[in-house]
Design an enzyme around this catalytic site. Structure first.
Site, PDB file in Angstrom:
ATOM      1  CB  ILE A 136      -1.419   0.050   1.417  1.00  0.00           C
ATOM      2  CG1 ILE A 136      -2.351  -1.456   1.416  1.00  0.00           C
ATOM      3  CG2 ILE A 136      -1.664   0.938   1.080  1.00  0.00           C
ATOM      4  CD1 ILE A 136      -2.233  -1.242   2.686  1.00  0.00           C
ATOM      5  CD  GLU A 190       8.845 -14.133  11.530  1.00  0.00           C
ATOM      6  OE1 GLU A 190       9.552 -13.815  12.766  1.00  0.00           O
ATOM      7  OE2 GLU A 190       8.794 -12.903  10.831  1.00  0.00           O
ATOM      8  CG  ASP A 201       4.290  -5.588  12.463  1.00  0.00           C
ATOM      9  OD1 ASP A 201       5.322  -5.265  11.327  1.00  0.00           O
ATOM     10  OD2 ASP A 201       3.532  -5.831  11.733  1.00  0.00           O
ATOM     11  CE  LYS A 205       4.220  -3.288   9.260  1.00  0.00           C
ATOM     12  NZ  LYS A 205       3.253  -4.433   9.609  1.00  0.00           N
TER      13      LYS A 205
HETATM   14  N1  HSE Z   1       4.570  -9.139   9.565  1.00  0.00           N
HETATM   15  C1  HSE Z   1       3.534  -8.202   9.774  1.00  0.00           C
HETATM   16  C2  HSE Z   1       1.850  -8.741   9.508  1.00  0.00           C
HETATM   17  C3  HSE Z   1       4.139  -7.660   8.078  1.00  0.00           C
HETATM   18  O1  HSE Z   1       1.720  -9.521   9.887  1.00  0.00           O
HETATM   19  O2  HSE Z   1       1.409  -7.097   8.755  1.00  0.00           O
HETATM   20  C4  HSE Z   1       5.203  -7.255   7.789  1.00  0.00           C
HETATM   21  O3  HSE Z   1       5.685  -6.478   8.119  1.00  0.00           O
END
Ligand code: HSE
Length: 434
Positions: A136, A190, A201, A205
């Site tokens: 995106i 993972e 995560d 972002k």
């Molecule tokens: N691990 C991230 C996700 C992707 O599941 O969106 C990479 O930023």
């Protein structure tokens, strides 16, 4: 400049997606960039694995410094992830006057200040489209397309793994652990997917988006983070009965002299524009003062979408180099990014609606005890559900509240957790978009 030479560090999933697009779409890319983008070297510790794409093996090296120190390399692409080694490589590349493309959200979120100021100091461009939302083009939207606006709100589903897990729990009614196992088995997570499911995560972002929106790095530790691991199929089902679904949301809002920035599971109405963002998809809603609402949707991870984002940065840089410009857009798209710090509003000042699931003993007077505590703290009940069978002698009592202040909610819960009529810790989910 007829040829722009690129050195790639990290030949994993995103690295091979990048090489594949540069190879398969070469003519189109040359046409769009105005120069040929040539891969001059690729560094990775693993020189043996088959990446499933044709690659000239003489380009491969296990020594990243061969890429960075090569005077013919104009752009260094960092795709190894992690913070220590990647930071060293990026700073060294910048010192040598090279432009840098990176997908490294953890590095930018946690050490962005050093990286952004090094780019400024050395007069090079830092491009990081692949760091947020995979394919995106949200970074370009924020740095360029929306640059005339004060940003009022950002609301994102920024982690595909947790969105896939929640989608499985919602569609199949399965518990969290089972949905995680299934997601790992399908290769969408993972093993274990710790940083995806605990909100880190998405917070990385969000930190990047907030930094661009407000023109300064955000102290990463001040972004509130909660994961999805305590959610149960019951919560998802009750949410549905109230007309909501549950998503892991990353939210930022300009609230005057401060910015709200938080990542946590949230209930949103089933008719909300983000409610149908399912599976591994990401979406980002951005509202500017003049443009109004914008919505971006797409694949937030994977070899091809993320490679597409990396190559878009390379094309941007090739255009810049072709015109003899070293630096066009500052990293955070504000020329005074160093001058200001972003004050994040403390979480206990948040004002929103809440969902509570109490585990209560099923006997007369329990509901009035609970509502008494809520009333003492100025929390007004909007709706209540109590049904379902007993589990270990308890029944779920589920409530939605009107807007309340988080500090009052925390105080009420502290008292609630000590009531003998409640048998377990109360589940709390914030409600958005009412
Ligand atoms: N691990 C991230 C996700 C992707 O599941 O969106 C990479 O930023």
């Amino acid at each position: 400049m007829k040829r722009v030479n690129v050195g790639i560090i990290g030949f994993g999933t995103v690295g091979s997606g990048t090489v594949q697009i540069l190879t398969e779409n070469r003519d189109l890319i040359t046409d769009r960039a105005g120069s040929e983008i040539v891969i001059r070297k690729i560094a990775d510790l693993d020189l043996r694995s088959d990446r499933g794409i044709p690659v000239d093996r003489s380009l491969l090296t296990s020594n990243a410094l061969e890429v960075i120190d090569d005077p013919e390399v104009h752009i260094v692409v960092e795709l190894i992830g992690g913070t220590d080694q990647a930071k060293t490589y990026i700073l060294r590349a910048m010192e040598k006057g090279k432009h840098v493309v990176t997908a490294n959200k953890a590095l930018l979120a946690e050490h962005g200040k050093d990286i952004y100021s090094a780019a400024e100091k050395h007069g090079v461009t830092l491009a990081f489209e692949a760091s947020v939302g995979g394919g995106i083009p949200i970074i370009k939207a924020m740095r360029e397309g929306l640059s005339a606006n004060h940003i009022k709100t950002i609301m994102g589903i920024l982690n595909g793994t947790s969105n896939y897990i929640l989608t499985q729990m919602t569609q199949k009614g399965i518990p969290y652990g089972e949905a995680v196992d299934e997601t790992i088995k399908l290769g969408y997570a993972e093993d274990p997917p710790t940083l995806d499911v605990n909100g880190t995560d998405a917070a990385h972002k969000l930190a990047i988006l907030v930094s661009i929106a407000f023109g300064a790095p955000v102290p990463f530790g001040s972004i509130h983070r909660e994961g999805i691991d305590r959610l149960t199929p019951d919560d998802i089902r009750f949410a549905g009965e109230f007309g909501y679904c549950i998503k892991l949301l990353a939210i930022a809002r300009n609230v005057g002299d401060k910015v709200e920035a938080r990542v946590h599971p949230a209930m949103i109405p089933l008719g909300h524009i983000m409610a149908n963002v399912s599976g591994v998809y990401n979406a980002i809603y951005v509202e500017g003062d003049f443009v109004g609402p914008n919505l971006y949707y797409g694949l937030g991870a994977g070899k091809k979408p993320t490679g597409s984002a990396v190559v878009s940065d390379l094309i941007h840089l090739a255009r810049q180099l072709r015109n003899g410009t070293k630096k066009l857009i500052p990293p955070l798209a504000h020329v005074r990014s160093e001058a200001r710090a972003i004050p994040i509003r403390p979480m206990d000042e948040l004002r929103t609606s809440y969902y509570f699931r109490f585990s209560a003993i099923d006997r007369p007077g329990v509901l009035s005890r609970i509502s008494g505590v809520l009333g003492d703290h100025g929390i007004s009940i909007y709706s209540v559900i109590q049904k379902g069978r007993k589990v270990n002698g308890s029944v779920p009592v589920v409530m939605l509240t009107h807007e309340a202040v988080e500090s009052s909610v925390l105080k009420a819960l502290d008292r609630m957790d000590r009531l003998e009529v409640l048998t377990d810790k109360t589940m709390v989910i914030r409600v958005e978009g009412t």
